[in-house]
Design a protein around this motif. Structure first.
Motif, PDB file in Angstrom:
ATOM      1  N   LYS A  97       0.867  -1.180   0.000  1.00  0.00           N
ATOM      2  CA  LYS A  97       0.000   0.000   0.000  1.00  0.00           C
ATOM      3  C   LYS A  97       0.904   1.230   0.000  1.00  0.00           C
ATOM      4  N   LEU A  98       0.787   2.022  -1.060  1.00  0.00           N
ATOM      5  CA  LEU A  98       1.646   3.203  -1.233  1.00  0.00           C
ATOM      6  C   LEU A  98       0.806   4.472  -1.152  1.00  0.00           C
ATOM      7  N   GLU A 134       1.640   6.670 -10.899  1.00  0.00           N
ATOM      8  CA  GLU A 134       1.580   5.813 -12.101  1.00  0.00           C
ATOM      9  C   GLU A 134       2.558   4.633 -11.965  1.00  0.00           C
ATOM     10  N   ALA A 135       3.784   4.950 -11.545  1.00  0.00           N
ATOM     11  CA  ALA A 135       4.799   3.882 -11.414  1.00  0.00           C
ATOM     12  C   ALA A 135       4.401   2.904 -10.325  1.00  0.00           C
ATOM     13  N   GLY A 136       3.807   3.417  -9.256  1.00  0.00           N
ATOM     14  CA  GLY A 136       3.367   2.553  -8.162  1.00  0.00           C
ATOM     15  C   GLY A 136       2.315   1.567  -8.639  1.00  0.00           C
ATOM     16  N   GLU A 170      -1.097  -0.897  -4.364  1.00  0.00           N
ATOM     17  CA  GLU A 170      -2.366  -0.180  -4.187  1.00  0.00           C
ATOM     18  C   GLU A 170      -1.958   1.249  -3.826  1.00  0.00           C
ATOM     19  N   VAL A 171      -2.388   2.221  -4.608  1.00  0.00           N
ATOM     20  CA  VAL A 171      -1.825   3.573  -4.463  1.00  0.00           C
ATOM     21  C   VAL A 171      -2.901   4.610  -4.139  1.00  0.00           C
ATOM     22  N   ASP A 218       2.038   1.080   3.708  1.00  0.00           N
ATOM     23  CA  ASP A 218       3.315   0.401   3.976  1.00  0.00           C
ATOM     24  C   ASP A 218       4.464   1.305   3.550  1.00  0.00           C
ATOM     25  N   ALA A 219       4.220   2.088   2.498  1.00  0.00           N
ATOM     26  CA  ALA A 219       5.259   2.942   1.909  1.00  0.00           C
ATOM     27  C   ALA A 219       4.664   4.331   1.653  1.00  0.00           C
ATOM     28  N   ILE A 220       5.505   5.338   1.821  1.00  0.00           N
ATOM     29  CA  ILE A 220       5.044   6.714   1.604  1.00  0.00           C
ATOM     30  C   ILE A 220       6.088   7.450   0.767  1.00  0.00           C
TER      31      ILE A 220
END
Ligand SMILES: Cc1cc2nc3c(=O)[nH]c(=O)nc-3n(C[C@H](O)[C@H](O)[C@H](O)COP(=O)(O)O)c2cc1C
Length: 203
Positions: A5-6, A26-28, A34-35, A77-79
Motif C-alpha cells: 500500500k503506497l 503511475e509507477a506505483g 495499491e496507491v 506500507d510505503a510513503i
C-alpha cells in the motif's frame, strides 16, 4: 508477494510537485501497488492564493484530490513525499501535516514505514537537497526506513543525479527544466521494492 500500500503525499502551489506525485502514482500502480494520491491541506490565506494566477488555477484544478489524513499514514506500507523548497526547507503546509502526527507517533504507528522524498525549486541549486534531507530528519524520528534512490539506476544521471531523492528545477513560467519522469518512476518502484522486503522480512 504481499500487495504494498503506497501513499503518495504532496504539497504543490503551482503544479510541479503534483506532476512528480502523479508520476510516482503511475509507477506505483504499474508495479502492482495499491496507491493513494493525496495532497496535504493548504494553509495559505485565500488572498495570497488569489494574488498568483498559477497558484489559484492549481488549487481549483486539484480540488478533488483527497487530503491526506493520519488514517492514510497508518494504512500505508510505503510513503513517497513530494514538496517544494521554501527558503531551502520543507513547505510549511507539509511541515504542518507532519507535525500533526504526534498521536500516531506516540502509538508507534509510524515506525517501519518505508519512505522516500522528492522536491523542486526554482534554481538548480536552490535547496532541493536540503529540503529532502530536512524531511528525512522527521522520518528518522518516526523510525521510518528511508529508501533513497542513491545511484541505483542510470536514469538518475540523466535527471540531475540527486541521490537523496528526485529533484527538479523550474523556470519562471513554472516549467520543469530537467526531465525527471524516469527518475521519479525508478524512485517509486524502488520504494515499493524495499517495502516488499520489509513486509516479507517481518513475517
Ligand atoms: C516563499 C517561497 C520560497 C521559495 N524559496 C526557494 C528557494 O529557497 N530556492 C529556490 O530555488 N526556489 C524557491 N522558491 C521557488 C519554489 O521552490 C518553486 O516555485 C516550487 O518548487 C514550485 O513547485 P510547485 O509548482 O509544486 O509549487 C520559493 C518559492 C516561494 C513561494
Amino acid at each position: 508477494m504481499p500487495n504494498i500500500k503506497l501513499a503518495v503525499i504532496y504539497y504543490s502551489s503551482t503544479g510541479t510537485n503534483y506532476q512528480l506525485a502523479q508520476w510516482a502514482e503511475e509507477a506505483g500502480k504499474d508495479a502492482g501497488a495499491e496507491v493513494k494520491l493525496l495532497k496535504v491541506p493548504e494553509l495559505a490565506p485565500q488572498a495570497a492564493i488569489e494574488s498568483n494566477p498559477a497558484w489559484k488555477a492549481h488549487v481549483e484544478a486539484t480540488q478533488n484530490v483527497p487530503e491526506a489524513t493520519s488514517d492514510d499514514l497508518e494504512w500505508a506500507d510505503a510513503i513517497i513525499f513530494s514538496v517544494p523548497t521554501r527558503f531551502g526547507n520543507v513547505a510549511s503546509q507539509m511541515k504542518q501535516f507532519l507535525d500533526t502526527q504526534g498521536g500516531l507517533w506516540a502509538q508507534g504507528k509510524l515506525a517501519n514505514k518505508v519512505v522516500s522524498a522528492m522536491s523542486s525549486a526554482q534554481n538548480p541549486h536552490g535547496g532541493q537537497e536540503a529540503t529532502i534531507l530536512s524531511l528525512y530528519t522527521t522520518m528518522y524520528h518516526w523510525g521510518a526506513i528511508v529508501a533513497p534512490p542513491g545511484y541505483t539506476d542510470p536514469v538518475l544521471f540523466e535527471a540531475g543525479g540527486n541521490p537523496y531523492g528526485t529533484s527538479v528545477s523550474v523556470d519562471q513560467d513554472g516549467n520543469m527544466i530537467e526531465n525527471v519522469e524516469g527518475a521519479v518512476k525508478h524512485q517509486a518502484k524502488r520504494t515499493i521494492t524495499v517495502a516488499e522486503w520489509m513486509k516479507n522480512g517481518s513475517r
